[in-house]
Design a protein around this motif. Sequence first.
Motif, mmCIF file in Angstrom:
data_model
loop_
_atom_site.group_PDB
_atom_site.id
_atom_site.type_symbol
_atom_site.label_atom_id
_atom_site.label_comp_id
_atom_site.label_asym_id
_atom_site.label_seq_id
_atom_site.Cartn_x
_atom_site.Cartn_y
_atom_site.Cartn_z
ATOM 1 N N HIS A 63 0.836 -1.195 0.000
ATOM 2 C CA HIS A 63 0.000 0.000 0.000
ATOM 3 C C HIS A 63 0.879 1.256 0.000
ATOM 4 O O HIS A 63 1.974 1.264 0.570
ATOM 5 C CB HIS A 63 -0.890 0.030 1.233
ATOM 6 C CG HIS A 63 -2.005 -0.966 1.208
ATOM 7 N ND1 HIS A 63 -3.083 -0.865 0.351
ATOM 8 C CD2 HIS A 63 -2.220 -2.083 1.948
ATOM 9 C CE1 HIS A 63 -3.905 -1.880 0.569
ATOM 10 N NE2 HIS A 63 -3.407 -2.625 1.527
ATOM 11 N N ASN A 64 0.392 2.322 -0.592
ATOM 12 C CA ASN A 64 1.160 3.565 -0.597
ATOM 13 C C ASN A 64 1.059 4.272 0.758
ATOM 14 O O ASN A 64 0.298 3.873 1.644
ATOM 15 C CB ASN A 64 0.730 4.475 -1.753
ATOM 16 C CG ASN A 64 -0.712 4.954 -1.640
ATOM 17 O OD1 ASN A 64 -1.232 5.160 -0.549
ATOM 18 N ND2 ASN A 64 -1.359 5.147 -2.792
ATOM 19 N N ASP A 65 1.821 5.316 0.910
ATOM 20 C CA ASP A 65 1.900 6.026 2.185
ATOM 21 C C ASP A 65 0.538 6.543 2.629
ATOM 22 O O ASP A 65 0.140 6.375 3.794
ATOM 23 C CB ASP A 65 2.893 7.187 2.062
ATOM 24 C CG ASP A 65 2.973 8.020 3.327
ATOM 25 O OD1 ASP A 65 3.601 7.555 4.297
ATOM 26 O OD2 ASP A 65 2.392 9.130 3.348
ATOM 27 N N VAL A 110 -1.178 5.507 6.147
ATOM 28 C CA VAL A 110 -1.459 6.535 7.155
ATOM 29 C C VAL A 110 -2.935 6.493 7.536
ATOM 30 O O VAL A 110 -3.300 6.534 8.719
ATOM 31 C CB VAL A 110 -1.068 7.934 6.639
ATOM 32 C CG1 VAL A 110 -1.634 9.021 7.548
ATOM 33 C CG2 VAL A 110 0.455 8.068 6.560
ATOM 34 N N GLY A 111 -3.801 6.370 6.543
ATOM 35 C CA GLY A 111 -5.231 6.307 6.805
ATOM 36 C C GLY A 111 -5.631 5.079 7.592
ATOM 37 O O GLY A 111 -6.500 5.145 8.474
ATOM 38 N N ARG A 112 -4.986 3.948 7.314
ATOM 39 C CA ARG A 112 -5.350 2.692 7.983
ATOM 40 C C ARG A 112 -4.896 2.657 9.435
ATOM 41 O O ARG A 112 -5.401 1.861 10.220
ATOM 42 C CB ARG A 112 -4.737 1.503 7.228
ATOM 43 C CG ARG A 112 -5.188 1.369 5.800
ATOM 44 C CD ARG A 112 -4.652 0.097 5.166
ATOM 45 N NE ARG A 112 -5.534 -1.034 5.458
ATOM 46 C CZ ARG A 112 -5.259 -2.285 5.138
ATOM 47 N NH1 ARG A 112 -4.114 -2.583 4.552
ATOM 48 N NH2 ARG A 112 -6.102 -3.242 5.409
ATOM 49 N N LEU A 150 6.384 5.928 7.599
ATOM 50 C CA LEU A 150 5.274 6.730 7.104
ATOM 51 C C LEU A 150 5.565 8.230 7.213
ATOM 52 O O LEU A 150 6.374 8.657 8.029
ATOM 53 C CB LEU A 150 3.999 6.394 7.875
ATOM 54 C CG LEU A 150 3.544 4.929 7.824
ATOM 55 C CD1 LEU A 150 2.263 4.747 8.624
ATOM 56 C CD2 LEU A 150 3.357 4.466 6.387
ATOM 57 N N SER A 151 4.846 8.997 6.442
ATOM 58 C CA SER A 151 5.060 10.442 6.412
ATOM 59 C C SER A 151 4.641 11.123 7.709
ATOM 60 O O SER A 151 5.028 12.266 7.961
ATOM 61 C CB SER A 151 4.292 11.064 5.240
ATOM 62 O OG SER A 151 2.901 10.796 5.353
#
Length: 252
Positions: free
Chosen positions: A135-137, A141-143, A165-166
Amino acid sequence: MKSYAIISDIHGNSLALQAVLEDIKSRGIADIINLGDHFFGALEPEKVAGILRENPMLCISGNTDREILQNIDSDFTKDGMGRVKADLSSQSIAWLRSLPKTATHDGLFFVCHGTPESDDEYLLEKVTANGVFVHNDEELVGRTKYLKERIILCGHSHVNRVIYLSNDKIILNPGSVGLPAYLGNGEYRFAMESNTPHAKYAVVHAEGNSINIEQVLCTYDWHKASEAARKNGNEKWANFLLYGRMPKELRS
């Protein structure tokens, strides 16, 4: 600085577990976090249970731990479940029942097997018709945005990864102690492959905001483990253990 050893997905491989625990001990690390899937497989579930009883650590339940308990009183024998259930003692079954699904540790770690919500889903990977991708960043982050801990530990895929993560959080999968590859079933047929036969775990060194992570690959007698799986009638597991991937001719 405090150091933590992170292990996951032993899958009944006592030889691999012993090698990992010896390596952890040689580093002087006492704090071990175990992400589940302890016994199921083609090897030695009760022997692994005995080793775990002798080595205190934080343990949570994985999907195959849950499946063992769900089928403990049934005649379910898919994928060698019958052999695993027959080998496990009542003490080991009781221990499985005591395990939490998730945990937190030292205010630093959120501990899950698959995702925070499910032991049977992948946190880092998505399975598509074209293969397995991370999965992308933004998605990760959302998960994990509702988790307050900085480091999120997950297993289940058996593939060792560190994702930074960012938002300054880290997702760590230590890989599998005892099964370096497997074939998955779902909407698509797919392979999870670490591409080496080593027993895998991770070390986290934490000092204030400074986090250093080592992914560790341990040599052990995977030829002996592979032969044991073959003697127990599981040719695919024998190949997983020997190569860390599935030969093309056996993917059907």
